[in-house]
Design an enzyme around this catalytic site. Structure first.
Site, PDB file in Angstrom:
ATOM      1  N   CYS A  29       0.826  -1.212   0.000  1.00  0.00           N
ATOM      2  CA  CYS A  29       0.000   0.000   0.000  1.00  0.00           C
ATOM      3  C   CYS A  29       0.864   1.268   0.000  1.00  0.00           C
ATOM      4  CB  CYS A  29      -0.885   0.007   1.239  1.00  0.00           C
ATOM      5  SG  CYS A  29       0.082  -0.023   2.762  1.00  0.00           S
ATOM      6  N   ASP A  88       2.741   2.214   2.589  1.00  0.00           N
ATOM      7  CA  ASP A  88       3.063   2.608   3.965  1.00  0.00           C
ATOM      8  C   ASP A  88       4.390   1.979   4.393  1.00  0.00           C
ATOM      9  OD1 ASP A  88       0.709   3.949   4.012  1.00  0.00           O
ATOM     10  OD2 ASP A  88      -0.384   2.421   5.133  1.00  0.00           O
ATOM     11  N   CYS A 148      -1.356   3.972   8.402  1.00  0.00           N
ATOM     12  CA  CYS A 148      -2.693   4.235   8.912  1.00  0.00           C
ATOM     13  C   CYS A 148      -2.802   3.925  10.408  1.00  0.00           C
ATOM     14  CB  CYS A 148      -3.665   3.337   8.154  1.00  0.00           C
ATOM     15  SG  CYS A 148      -3.242   1.591   8.355  1.00  0.00           S
ATOM     16  N   CYS A 162      -1.725  -4.783   7.279  1.00  0.00           N
ATOM     17  CA  CYS A 162      -0.975  -3.939   8.218  1.00  0.00           C
ATOM     18  C   CYS A 162      -0.252  -4.831   9.231  1.00  0.00           C
ATOM     19  CB  CYS A 162      -1.888  -2.964   8.949  1.00  0.00           C
ATOM     20  SG  CYS A 162      -3.012  -2.032   7.878  1.00  0.00           S
TER      21      CYS A 162
END
Ligand code: FES
Length: 157
Positions: free
Chosen positions: A63, A65, A88, A132
């Site tokens: 993503c 990140d 996030c 994540c």
């Protein structure tokens, strides 16, 4: 009709609107994320870089990140673990919970933590945020590998 308002002051209507908006956001977050995810995201533990860590790694997720993990070792035992991320809220929650889980473990035990263990410790993540947890776990594993052998350039998670 426009109300006279000094810049920076809020009218009672504006205060009420903001309060309602905040309540709505809190309701939506509570419906989407577990209490543990919200707690770890809002009050993250072990957030921050470490000077001269024994083990360190940074990885970028698909993503985009980024997660970094820093380790302090005493023999084979992790005595301090910190993380940094530009990701996030769930990524912050993952970094916080994972560094707490790694603390006091041996390198071997910490390397055995799976993304599913982290998701379970957080009482679940929405499917679109399960990556994540993978990003956090993969970064920890790479930090352990980097301790055990010289650090290599970061790749993708
Ligand atoms: Fe990509 Fe959280 S959305 S790591």
């Amino acid at each position: 009709m426009m109300e006279d308002n000094v810049a920076g002051e809020q009218t009672p209507d504006m205060d009420r609107l903001i309060a309602e908006l905040m309540e709505e956001i809190a309701r939506q977050e509570a419906a989407r994320y577990s209490a543990k995810v919200l707690e770890e995201a809002r009050n993250p533990r072990n957030l921050g870089a470490m000077l001269d860590p024994d083990g360190h790694a940074g990885l970028n997720g698909a993503c985009g990140d980024r997660m970094e993990v820093f380790l302090r070792l005493d023999g084979p035992q992790i005595v301090r673990a910190t993380f940094m991320t530009d990701g996030c809220g769930p990524t912050v929650a993952c970094g916080s919970m994972l560094t707490r889980m790694a603390l006091g473990k041996t390198l071997e035990e910490a390397a055995a933590i799976r993304a599913t263990d982290l998701v379970a410790a957080l009482d679940g993540l929405p499917p679109e945020h399960e990556h994540c947890a993978s990003l956090a776990v993969n970064t920890l594993r790479l930090a352990i590998l980097n301790y055990e052998k010289p650090e290599e350039p970061a790749g993708d998670a």
